[in-house]
Design an enzyme around this catalytic site. Structure first.
Site, PDB file in Angstrom:
ATOM      1  CB  SER A 192      47.895  41.844  29.077  1.00 39.27           C
ATOM      2  OG  SER A 192      49.076  41.087  28.856  1.00 39.27           O
ATOM      3  CE1 TYR A 197      45.171  37.429  30.588  1.00 42.15           C
ATOM      4  CE2 TYR A 197      46.802  37.977  28.919  1.00 42.15           C
ATOM      5  CZ  TYR A 197      46.339  38.074  30.215  1.00 42.15           C
ATOM      6  OH  TYR A 197      47.038  38.821  31.142  1.00 42.15           O
TER       7      TYR A 197
HETATM    8  N1  LIG Z   1      50.679  38.354  35.944  1.00 42.25           N
HETATM    9  C1  LIG Z   1      50.957  38.756  34.707  1.00 42.25           C
HETATM   10  O1  LIG Z   1      51.999  38.373  34.151  1.00 42.25           O
HETATM   11  C2  LIG Z   1      50.046  39.727  33.998  1.00 42.25           C
HETATM   12  C3  LIG Z   1      50.536  40.381  32.861  1.00 42.25           C
HETATM   13  C4  LIG Z   1      49.718  41.295  32.200  1.00 42.25           C
HETATM   14  C5  LIG Z   1      48.436  41.525  32.664  1.00 42.25           C
HETATM   15  N2  LIG Z   1      47.993  40.878  33.782  1.00 42.25           N
HETATM   16  C6  LIG Z   1      46.622  41.170  34.234  1.00 42.25           C
HETATM   17  O2  LIG Z   1      46.673  41.678  35.556  1.00 42.25           O
HETATM   18  C7  LIG Z   1      45.411  41.422  36.203  1.00 42.25           C
HETATM   19  C8  LIG Z   1      45.637  40.863  37.597  1.00 42.25           C
HETATM   20  O3  LIG Z   1      46.210  39.573  37.480  1.00 42.25           O
HETATM   21  P1  LIG Z   1      47.309  39.017  38.503  1.00 42.25           P
HETATM   22  O4  LIG Z   1      48.599  38.996  37.785  1.00 42.25           O
HETATM   23  O5  LIG Z   1      47.209  39.754  39.779  1.00 42.25           O
HETATM   24  O6  LIG Z   1      46.809  37.498  38.663  1.00 42.25           O
HETATM   25  P2  LIG Z   1      46.283  36.705  39.965  1.00 42.25           P
HETATM   26  O7  LIG Z   1      45.805  35.403  39.442  1.00 42.25           O
HETATM   27  O8  LIG Z   1      47.335  36.724  41.021  1.00 42.25           O
HETATM   28  O9  LIG Z   1      45.075  37.588  40.508  1.00 42.25           O
HETATM   29  C9  LIG Z   1      43.855  37.688  39.819  1.00 42.25           C
HETATM   30  C10 LIG Z   1      42.738  37.812  40.839  1.00 42.25           C
HETATM   31  O10 LIG Z   1      41.494  37.981  40.104  1.00 42.25           O
HETATM   32  C11 LIG Z   1      40.518  37.114  40.688  1.00 42.25           C
HETATM   33  N3  LIG Z   1      39.505  36.747  39.689  1.00 42.25           N
HETATM   34  C12 LIG Z   1      39.667  35.932  38.622  1.00 42.25           C
HETATM   35  N4  LIG Z   1      38.509  35.764  37.974  1.00 42.25           N
HETATM   36  C13 LIG Z   1      37.586  36.501  38.641  1.00 42.25           C
HETATM   37  C14 LIG Z   1      36.204  36.725  38.453  1.00 42.25           C
HETATM   38  N5  LIG Z   1      35.520  36.127  37.454  1.00 42.25           N
HETATM   39  N6  LIG Z   1      35.562  37.555  39.309  1.00 42.25           N
HETATM   40  C15 LIG Z   1      36.226  38.135  40.335  1.00 42.25           C
HETATM   41  N7  LIG Z   1      37.540  37.939  40.579  1.00 42.25           N
HETATM   42  C16 LIG Z   1      38.212  37.127  39.737  1.00 42.25           C
HETATM   43  C17 LIG Z   1      41.308  35.908  41.157  1.00 42.25           C
HETATM   44  O11 LIG Z   1      40.615  35.138  42.122  1.00 42.25           O
HETATM   45  C18 LIG Z   1      42.589  36.549  41.701  1.00 42.25           C
HETATM   46  O12 LIG Z   1      42.473  36.885  43.052  1.00 42.25           O
HETATM   47  C19 LIG Z   1      44.636  40.526  35.256  1.00 42.25           C
HETATM   48  O13 LIG Z   1      43.697  41.289  34.539  1.00 42.25           O
HETATM   49  C20 LIG Z   1      45.698  39.983  34.337  1.00 42.25           C
HETATM   50  O14 LIG Z   1      45.199  39.590  33.093  1.00 42.25           O
HETATM   51  C21 LIG Z   1      48.762  39.983  34.449  1.00 42.25           C
END
Ligand SMILES: NC(=O)c1ccc[n+]([C@@H]2O[C@H](COP(=O)([O-])OP(=O)(O)OC[C@H]3O[C@@H](n4cnc5c(N)ncnc54)[C@H](O)[C@@H]3O)[C@@H](O)[C@H]2O)c1
Length: 284
Positions: free
Chosen positions: A150, A170
């Site tokens: 991120s 994070y």
């Molecule tokens: N959304 C943002 O703004 C953003 C920005 C930068 C990075 N990210 C990163 O992108 C990635 C995906 O996130 P997203 O935006 O799709 O969020 P999201 O919450 O929509 O999806 C995350 C998914 O991961 C699953 N998950 C969480 N903990 C888990 C665990 N311990 N074991 C297995 N599955 C697990 C959740 O159930 C969910 O389905 C993450 O690594 C997040 O940190 C997100």
């Protein structure tokens, strides 16, 4: 003909958000999918994580492309659960070519001392290490590993803030992923296995759209709404958008998973609409 015909991809956090989008995109390119998601809540996370229904929806959408999928409930913090999930997929598909360590949380609540920090680093860092660890014994020359960081891990001051231990955890986890990517990619290189990290800015998923993030961007309001938060979310990116879409990240995942990127490894690539060009960058 897709650019991933005949390949198999292991994707964590695939029930919803970016993980589902990656699964769908890689399947559209011809890959069979091994999908894992926790499908339950973690106490420190103040927004809904994936559910069994969400994971079933991913299955439906991947099968709609004509590709196969094995979907398993599993927690990336538990290496044995990941290994069991991967074994189920390997039994069905017989090979592994692509790993997408995407599962992540943005915890915001401490129920006990620094529990947000513990949960955040357990999922966002240890979960990635576990995913790669269980995959490595099955990877052969030509394989591609993609881990999700991120831009939060690249911003100045995010790991030195006091309070909000989950947010600090994070950022520290994501920062460590950037260094891990360079370090392990060098060891994998002579085996022709690649490892790259993607670092998105705000993405249009539950992790972004929740009361805690809105409040972080609009501390001047008690209960900011999405409409009130969006102008503040947009200040992060010099390109005119408050956030990018999961599919924007999936485009890069598909490229890094394919042979089109066969000489690209050890890279920390931002999909950030220019956000880290604004002088707030600490590393990478
Ligand atoms: N959304 C943002 O703004 C953003 C920005 C930068 C990075 N990210 C990163 O992108 C990635 C995906 O996130 P997203 O935006 O799709 O969020 P999201 O919450 O929509 O999806 C995350 C998914 O991961 C699953 N998950 C969480 N903990 C888990 C665990 N311990 N074991 C297995 N599955 C697990 C959740 O159930 C969910 O389905 C993450 O690594 C997040 O940190 C997100």
């Amino acid at each position: 003909m897709g650019k991933l015909d005949g390949k198999v991809a292991f994707i964590t956090g695939a029930a919803r958000g970016q993980g589902r989008s990656h699964a769908l995109r890689l399947a559209t390119e011809g890959a069979d999918i091994i999908a894992v998601d926790i499908c339950e809540q973690i106490d420190s996370v103040p927004y809904p994580l994936g559910t069994p229904e969400d994971l079933a929806q991913t299955v439906k959408e991947v099968e709609g492309t004509g590709r196969r999928i094995v979907a398993v409930k599993g927690d990336v913090r538990e290496r044995s659960q990941l290994r069991a999930a991967l074994d189920q997929g390997l039994e069905r598909f017989g090979r592994l070519d692509i790993v997408v360590a995407n599962a992540g949380i943005c915890p915001w609540e401490d129920s006990t001392l620094c529990s947000g920090f513990v949960d955040g680093t357990d999922v966002d860092l240890i979960g990635v290490l576990n995913t790669v660890a269980v995959s490595l014994p099955h990877l052969k020359a030509g394989a591609s590993i993609i881990v999700t960081g991120s831009t939060a891990g690249m911003m100045k001051g995010t790991t030195e803030a006091i309070g909000n231990t989950g947010g600090v955890g994070y950022s520290w986890a994501k920062q460590t992923i950037a260094r891990y990517t360079e370090t392990l990619a060098l060891q994998l290189a002579e085996h022709s296995v690649r490892l790259n990290a993607i670092h998105p800015t705000n993405v249009n998923t539950n992790l972004l759209h929740n009361a805690s993030i809105y409040k972080a961007f609009r501390p001047d309001l008690d209960n900011p709404t999405r409409e009130e938060a969006e102008p503040a979310l947009a200040t992060l990116q010099p390109m005119p958008t408050p956030y990018i879409e999961p599919e924007d990240v999936s485009n890069l995942v598909a490229f890094l998973a394919s042979d089109e990127s066969k000489w690209i490894t050890g890279q920390n690539i931002r999909v950030d609409a220019g956000s880290m060009l604004k002088g707030e960058r600490a590393a990478f």
